[in-house]
Design a protein around this motif. Structure first.
Motif, PDB file in Angstrom:
ATOM      1  N   LEU A   1      -0.748   4.109  -2.385  1.00 45.51           N
ATOM      2  CA  LEU A   1      -0.786   5.499  -1.906  1.00 45.51           C
ATOM      3  C   LEU A   1      -0.106   6.481  -2.861  1.00 45.51           C
ATOM      4  CD1 LEU A   1      -0.407   5.022   1.931  1.00 45.51           C
ATOM      5  CD2 LEU A   1      -2.367   5.936   0.706  1.00 45.51           C
TER       6      LEU A   1
ATOM      7  N   GLU B   1      -2.640   7.218  -5.494  1.00 40.90           N
ATOM      8  CA  GLU B   1      -3.718   8.082  -4.996  1.00 40.90           C
ATOM      9  C   GLU B   1      -3.243   9.527  -4.884  1.00 40.90           C
ATOM     10  OE1 GLU B   1      -5.893   6.878  -1.481  1.00 40.90           O
ATOM     11  OE2 GLU B   1      -5.632   4.761  -2.032  1.00 40.90           O
TER      12      GLU B   1
ATOM     13  N   ARG C   1      -3.225   8.872   5.476  1.00 46.69           N
ATOM     14  CA  ARG C   1      -3.120   7.407   5.422  1.00 46.69           C
ATOM     15  C   ARG C   1      -1.658   7.000   5.313  1.00 46.69           C
ATOM     16  NH1 ARG C   1      -5.044   2.608   7.007  1.00 46.69           N
ATOM     17  NH2 ARG C   1      -4.334   1.007   5.588  1.00 46.69           N
ATOM     18  N   GLN C   2      -0.889   7.731   4.555  1.00 44.06           N
ATOM     19  CA  GLN C   2       0.526   7.441   4.397  1.00 44.06           C
ATOM     20  C   GLN C   2       1.257   7.536   5.736  1.00 44.06           C
ATOM     21  OE1 GLN C   2       2.811  10.308   2.024  1.00 44.06           O
ATOM     22  NE2 GLN C   2       3.628   8.571   0.853  1.00 44.06           N
TER      23      GLN C   2
ATOM     24  N   ALA D   1      -5.060  10.938   1.608  1.00 43.55           N
ATOM     25  CA  ALA D   1      -3.982  10.034   1.185  1.00 43.55           C
ATOM     26  C   ALA D   1      -2.711  10.288   1.992  1.00 43.55           C
ATOM     27  CB  ALA D   1      -3.723  10.192  -0.311  1.00 43.55           C
ATOM     28  N   LYS D   2      -2.398  11.544   2.258  1.00 50.66           N
ATOM     29  CA  LYS D   2      -1.208  11.874   3.052  1.00 50.66           C
ATOM     30  C   LYS D   2      -1.374  11.396   4.502  1.00 50.66           C
ATOM     31  CE  LYS D   2       2.035  13.951   1.669  1.00 50.66           C
ATOM     32  NZ  LYS D   2       3.285  13.379   1.149  1.00 50.66           N
TER      33      LYS D   2
ATOM     34  N   GLU E   1       0.828  -1.200   0.000  1.00 55.36           N
ATOM     35  CA  GLU E   1       0.000   0.000   0.000  1.00 55.36           C
ATOM     36  C   GLU E   1       0.866   1.256   0.000  1.00 55.36           C
ATOM     37  OE1 GLU E   1      -3.530   2.185   2.623  1.00 55.36           O
ATOM     38  OE2 GLU E   1      -2.734   0.262   3.289  1.00 55.36           O
TER      39      GLU E   1
END
Length: 168
Positions: A24, A27, A49-50, A46-47, A19
Protein backbone atom coordinates in the motif's frame (compact mmCIF):
# COMPACT_ATOMS: atom_id res chain seq x y z
CA UNK A 1 -8.56 -24.32 20.48
CA UNK A 2 -8.09 -25.84 17.05
CA UNK A 3 -4.59 -25.01 15.88
CA UNK A 4 -5.62 -24.84 12.22
CA UNK A 5 -7.84 -21.85 13.02
CA UNK A 6 -5.02 -20.04 14.78
CA UNK A 7 -2.68 -20.85 11.87
CA UNK A 8 -5.18 -19.55 9.31
CA UNK A 9 -5.70 -16.33 11.27
CA UNK A 10 -1.95 -15.87 11.72
CA UNK A 11 -1.44 -16.37 7.98
CA UNK A 12 -4.07 -13.75 7.15
CA UNK A 13 -2.55 -11.33 9.68
CA UNK A 14 0.90 -11.79 8.14
CA UNK A 15 -0.43 -11.17 4.61
CA UNK A 16 -2.35 -8.05 5.67
CA UNK A 17 0.63 -6.67 7.59
CA UNK A 18 2.80 -7.15 4.48
CA UNK A 19 0.20 -5.38 2.36
CA UNK A 20 -0.07 -2.54 4.89
CA UNK A 21 3.67 -2.00 5.28
CA UNK A 22 4.94 -2.75 1.78
CA UNK A 23 2.35 -2.82 -1.01
CA UNK A 24 0.00 0.00 0.00
CA UNK A 25 2.75 2.56 0.69
CA UNK A 26 4.16 1.83 -2.78
CA UNK A 27 0.71 2.28 -4.38
CA UNK A 28 0.15 5.53 -2.49
CA UNK A 29 3.59 6.80 -3.53
CA UNK A 30 2.84 6.03 -7.20
CA UNK A 31 -0.55 7.71 -6.95
CA UNK A 32 0.94 10.83 -5.35
CA UNK A 33 3.44 11.03 -8.19
CA UNK A 34 0.53 11.33 -10.64
CA UNK A 35 -0.30 14.74 -9.19
CA UNK A 36 -3.59 16.41 -8.10
CA UNK A 37 -4.80 14.22 -5.21
CA UNK A 38 -8.32 15.69 -5.14
CA UNK A 39 -9.26 13.85 -8.36
CA UNK A 40 -6.81 10.96 -8.14
CA UNK A 41 -8.84 7.72 -8.05
CA UNK A 42 -5.77 5.53 -7.50
CA UNK A 43 -4.80 7.52 -4.43
CA UNK A 44 -8.31 7.41 -2.94
CA UNK A 45 -8.65 3.66 -3.59
CA UNK A 46 -5.27 2.96 -1.95
CA UNK A 47 -6.20 5.07 1.09
CA UNK A 48 -9.58 3.28 1.39
CA UNK A 49 -7.83 -0.08 1.18
CA UNK A 50 -5.41 1.05 3.86
CA UNK A 51 -8.30 1.88 6.22
CA UNK A 52 -9.95 -1.49 5.48
CA UNK A 53 -6.71 -3.44 6.06
CA UNK A 54 -6.12 -1.64 9.37
CA UNK A 55 -9.66 -2.45 10.54
CA UNK A 56 -9.40 -6.10 9.48
CA UNK A 57 -6.04 -6.44 11.26
CA UNK A 58 -7.62 -5.12 14.43
CA UNK A 59 -10.45 -7.66 14.17
CA UNK A 60 -8.08 -10.57 13.54
CA UNK A 61 -5.73 -9.66 16.38
CA UNK A 62 -8.66 -9.32 18.77
CA UNK A 63 -9.99 -12.74 17.69
CA UNK A 64 -6.54 -14.32 18.16
CA UNK A 65 -6.49 -12.94 21.70
CA UNK A 66 -9.94 -14.37 22.39
CA UNK A 67 -8.92 -17.80 21.04
CA UNK A 68 -5.75 -17.80 23.14
CA UNK A 69 -7.83 -17.38 26.30
CA UNK A 70 -10.00 -20.47 25.67
CA UNK A 71 -9.21 -23.31 28.07
CA UNK A 72 -10.52 -26.64 26.77
CA UNK A 73 -10.36 -28.10 30.28
CA UNK A 74 -13.18 -25.72 31.30
CA UNK A 75 -15.56 -27.13 28.69
CA UNK A 76 -18.16 -29.37 30.40
CA UNK A 77 -17.96 -33.12 29.81
CA UNK A 78 -21.60 -33.86 30.64
CA UNK A 79 -23.55 -31.25 28.62
CA UNK A 80 -23.42 -29.41 25.31
CA UNK A 81 -20.43 -27.11 24.88
CA UNK A 82 -17.86 -26.09 22.28
CA UNK A 83 -16.75 -29.11 20.24
CA UNK A 84 -19.82 -31.20 21.11
CA UNK A 85 -21.45 -33.35 18.47
CA UNK A 86 -25.18 -33.47 19.10
CA UNK A 87 -27.92 -35.59 17.55
CA UNK A 88 -31.23 -33.77 17.84
CA UNK A 89 -34.78 -34.49 16.81
CA UNK A 90 -36.25 -31.44 15.09
CA UNK A 91 -40.02 -31.68 15.66
CA UNK A 92 -40.79 -29.00 13.05
CA UNK A 93 -39.02 -31.02 10.34
CA UNK A 94 -39.80 -34.42 11.91
CA UNK A 95 -36.20 -35.58 11.44
CA UNK A 96 -32.96 -36.29 13.28
CA UNK A 97 -30.10 -33.89 12.60
CA UNK A 98 -26.45 -34.07 13.69
CA UNK A 99 -24.76 -30.79 14.62
CA UNK A 100 -21.24 -30.05 15.78
CA UNK A 101 -20.61 -26.83 17.73
CA UNK A 102 -17.57 -25.02 16.36
CA UNK A 103 -16.05 -21.54 16.24
CA UNK A 104 -17.55 -18.95 13.92
CA UNK A 105 -14.53 -19.34 11.61
CA UNK A 106 -15.30 -23.04 11.09
CA UNK A 107 -19.09 -22.90 10.78
CA UNK A 108 -20.69 -24.43 7.69
CA UNK A 109 -24.39 -25.17 8.04
CA UNK A 110 -24.41 -27.46 5.00
CA UNK A 111 -21.97 -29.76 6.82
CA UNK A 112 -23.75 -29.50 10.17
CA UNK A 113 -21.01 -27.31 11.66
CA UNK A 114 -22.86 -24.76 13.78
CA UNK A 115 -21.20 -21.78 15.45
CA UNK A 116 -21.55 -21.52 19.21
CA UNK A 117 -22.70 -17.94 18.60
CA UNK A 118 -25.47 -18.85 16.14
CA UNK A 119 -29.10 -19.02 17.35
CA UNK A 120 -29.06 -22.84 17.26
CA UNK A 121 -25.66 -22.99 18.95
CA UNK A 122 -26.69 -20.62 21.74
CA UNK A 123 -29.92 -22.57 22.30
CA UNK A 124 -28.07 -25.89 22.60
CA UNK A 125 -25.24 -24.72 24.90
CA UNK A 126 -25.49 -26.15 28.41
CA UNK A 127 -28.23 -28.65 27.56
CA UNK A 128 -28.19 -32.35 28.53
CA UNK A 129 -29.41 -35.45 26.69
CA UNK A 130 -33.19 -35.45 26.93
CA UNK A 131 -33.47 -31.65 27.15
CA UNK A 132 -35.33 -29.67 24.53
CA UNK A 133 -33.86 -26.46 23.11
CA UNK A 134 -36.23 -23.90 21.64
CA UNK A 135 -34.73 -21.89 18.78
CA UNK A 136 -36.43 -18.79 17.44
CA UNK A 137 -35.79 -18.49 13.70
CA UNK A 138 -37.24 -16.23 11.00
CA UNK A 139 -39.51 -19.16 10.04
CA UNK A 140 -40.81 -19.54 13.59
CA UNK A 141 -39.86 -21.55 16.66
CA UNK A 142 -38.04 -24.85 16.34
CA UNK A 143 -37.88 -27.42 19.11
CA UNK A 144 -34.74 -29.54 19.15
CA UNK A 145 -34.76 -32.53 21.50
CA UNK A 146 -31.25 -33.73 22.32
CA UNK A 147 -31.03 -37.46 21.64
CA UNK A 148 -27.26 -38.11 21.74
CA UNK A 149 -24.27 -36.10 22.83
CA UNK A 150 -20.53 -36.48 22.48
CA UNK A 151 -18.46 -33.70 24.02
CA UNK A 152 -15.01 -32.52 22.98
CA UNK A 153 -13.67 -34.81 25.71
CA UNK A 154 -15.19 -37.93 24.10
CA UNK A 155 -13.69 -39.75 21.15
CA UNK A 156 -16.13 -39.50 18.25
CA UNK A 157 -15.91 -42.42 15.82
CA UNK A 158 -15.65 -41.58 12.13
CA UNK A 159 -19.00 -43.22 11.33
CA UNK A 160 -20.78 -40.53 13.42
CA UNK A 161 -22.31 -43.11 15.76
CA UNK A 162 -22.15 -41.10 18.93
CA UNK A 163 -21.80 -42.42 22.47
CA UNK A 164 -24.73 -41.38 24.64
CA UNK A 165 -24.10 -39.19 27.65
CA UNK A 166 -27.00 -39.28 30.08
CA UNK A 167 -28.16 -36.60 32.49
CA UNK A 168 -27.42 -37.51 36.08
Amino acid sequence: MPEHIKARLAEEIKALEHELTTELPAEIKKAVALGDLSENAEYHMAKQRQVFVNARLGQLKKRMGELAMVNLANIPADRVGFGSTITVFDSSKDEEIIYKLVTSEESDVTKGLISTTSPIGRALLGKFVGDTAVVVTPNGKRELEILKLATIHDVVPEDKTLPEVTKE
